[in-house]
Design a protein around this motif. Structure first.
Motif, PDB file in Angstrom:
ATOM      1  N   PHE A 154       3.674  11.563  -6.965  1.00 46.87           N
ATOM      2  CA  PHE A 154       2.481  10.853  -5.914  1.00 46.87           C
ATOM      3  C   PHE A 154       1.466  11.114  -4.852  1.00 46.87           C
ATOM      4  CE2 PHE A 154       5.174   7.686  -6.809  1.00 46.87           C
ATOM      5  CZ  PHE A 154       4.365   6.508  -6.999  1.00 46.87           C
ATOM      6  N   THR A 171       5.203  -2.124   0.239  1.00 46.23           N
ATOM      7  CA  THR A 171       4.538  -1.915   0.669  1.00 46.23           C
ATOM      8  C   THR A 171       4.652  -0.676   1.192  1.00 46.23           C
ATOM      9  OG1 THR A 171       2.682  -3.689   0.625  1.00 46.23           O
ATOM     10  CG2 THR A 171       1.890  -1.459   1.361  1.00 46.23           C
ATOM     11  N   SER A 185       2.943  -0.083   6.071  1.00 40.70           N
ATOM     12  CA  SER A 185       3.785  -0.438   5.238  1.00 40.70           C
ATOM     13  C   SER A 185       4.744  -0.890   5.973  1.00 40.70           C
ATOM     14  CB  SER A 185       4.779   1.611   5.447  1.00 40.70           C
ATOM     15  OG  SER A 185       4.141   1.865   4.669  1.00 40.70           O
ATOM     16  N   THR A 228       0.832  -2.549  -8.870  1.00 45.12           N
ATOM     17  CA  THR A 228       1.831  -1.921  -8.255  1.00 45.12           C
ATOM     18  C   THR A 228       3.124  -0.948  -9.269  1.00 45.12           C
ATOM     19  OG1 THR A 228       1.818  -4.461  -7.326  1.00 45.12           O
ATOM     20  CG2 THR A 228       4.103  -3.483  -7.459  1.00 45.12           C
ATOM     21  N   THR A 229       3.331  -1.018  -8.501  1.00 50.39           N
ATOM     22  CA  THR A 229       3.609   1.019  -9.114  1.00 50.39           C
ATOM     23  C   THR A 229       5.605   0.207  -8.633  1.00 50.39           C
ATOM     24  OG1 THR A 229       2.443   2.259  -8.489  1.00 50.39           O
ATOM     25  CG2 THR A 229       4.946   2.994  -8.649  1.00 50.39           C
ATOM     26  N   ASN A 282       1.703   2.770   2.562  1.00 45.71           N
ATOM     27  CA  ASN A 282       0.775   2.845   2.713  1.00 45.71           C
ATOM     28  C   ASN A 282      -0.793   2.357   2.491  1.00 45.71           C
ATOM     29  OD1 ASN A 282      -1.093   5.507   4.358  1.00 45.71           O
ATOM     30  ND2 ASN A 282      -1.454   6.026   2.402  1.00 45.71           N
ATOM     31  N   GLY A 283      -0.544   1.090   2.014  1.00 44.53           N
ATOM     32  CA  GLY A 283      -1.857  -0.144   1.490  1.00 44.53           C
ATOM     33  C   GLY A 283      -1.171  -0.162  -0.188  1.00 44.53           C
ATOM     34  N   HIS A 284      -0.314   0.274  -0.174  1.00 44.23           N
ATOM     35  CA  HIS A 284       0.359   0.703  -1.862  1.00 44.23           C
ATOM     36  C   HIS A 284       1.505  -0.626  -2.264  1.00 44.23           C
ATOM     37  CE1 HIS A 284      -0.013   2.360  -6.387  1.00 44.23           C
ATOM     38  NE2 HIS A 284       0.543   1.638  -6.059  1.00 44.23           N
ATOM     39  N   PHE A 288       4.414  -1.663  -4.273  1.00 46.57           N
ATOM     40  CA  PHE A 288       5.330  -1.075  -5.034  1.00 46.57           C
ATOM     41  C   PHE A 288       6.129  -2.241  -5.258  1.00 46.57           C
ATOM     42  CE2 PHE A 288       4.240   3.102  -2.760  1.00 46.57           C
ATOM     43  CZ  PHE A 288       3.575   3.721  -4.105  1.00 46.57           C
TER      44      PHE A 288
END
Length: 160
Positions: free
Chosen positions: A78, A55, A30, A7-8, A57-59, A61
């Motif tokens: 990024f 989230t 998101s 997780t960023t 784009n599926g990432h 944070f």
């Protein structure tokens, strides 16, 4: 390592919630998750947003309101790989509006100072082509651009 991966965490002064909503509005897939607030007796005012899980784009944070001690710089960025010029134009516009800053070679800073590289999916293949002349032409074209232009990169790569 856990199955959850990474997780960023993005450190903001006091814009964590605003930034999380901004990123969720820009990227597909998101959403906003949990919001934690500072308790009484902590380093920030009681009730102020401490963290926002989101989230983009599926990432995953985590946006943190940690205070003014740290700011973003270009040492970390990024990369957004885009299928076509329409996607490049969309992300470039969304991420530079309202105070963002365009930079060289497809790089930009958004209004919070976070660095992004908005690049075509085909760029890596062009600049690493085994033919050094093709790779050099594509690289030189990229170095002369701000927002990347896929058609111009392809023409340079092809020697046109």
């Amino acid at each position: 390592m856990t199955a959850k991966g990474f997780t960023t965490c993005l450190w903001f002064d006091d814009q964590a919630e605003e930034a999380a909503h901004f990123y969720v509005s820009v990227f597909k897939n998101s959403s906003i998750g949990s919001v934690a607030r500072y308790p009484e007796g902590s380093m920030r005012p009681a009730g102020m947003v401490m963290t926002v899980a989101f989230t983009a784009n599926g990432h995953p944070f985590l946006a943190l309101n940690g205070g003014p001690d740290f700011t973003f710089n270009e040492a970390i960025s990024f990369m957004i790989y885009c299928e076509n010029q329409e996607e490049i134009d969309y992300y470039w516009t969304k991420l530079t509006e309202n105070g963002g800053e365009p930079g060289p070679c497809g790089w930009l800073k958004d209004k919070y100072g976070v660095s992004w590289q908005v690049i075509p999916e085909s760029l890596d293949a062009m600049v690493s082509d085994p033919d050094p002349e093709k790779a050099s032409r594509a690289t030189q074209a990229m170095l002369g651009m701000r927002k990347l232009d896929i058609a111009a990169l392809k023409k340079a790569y092809d020697g046109e």
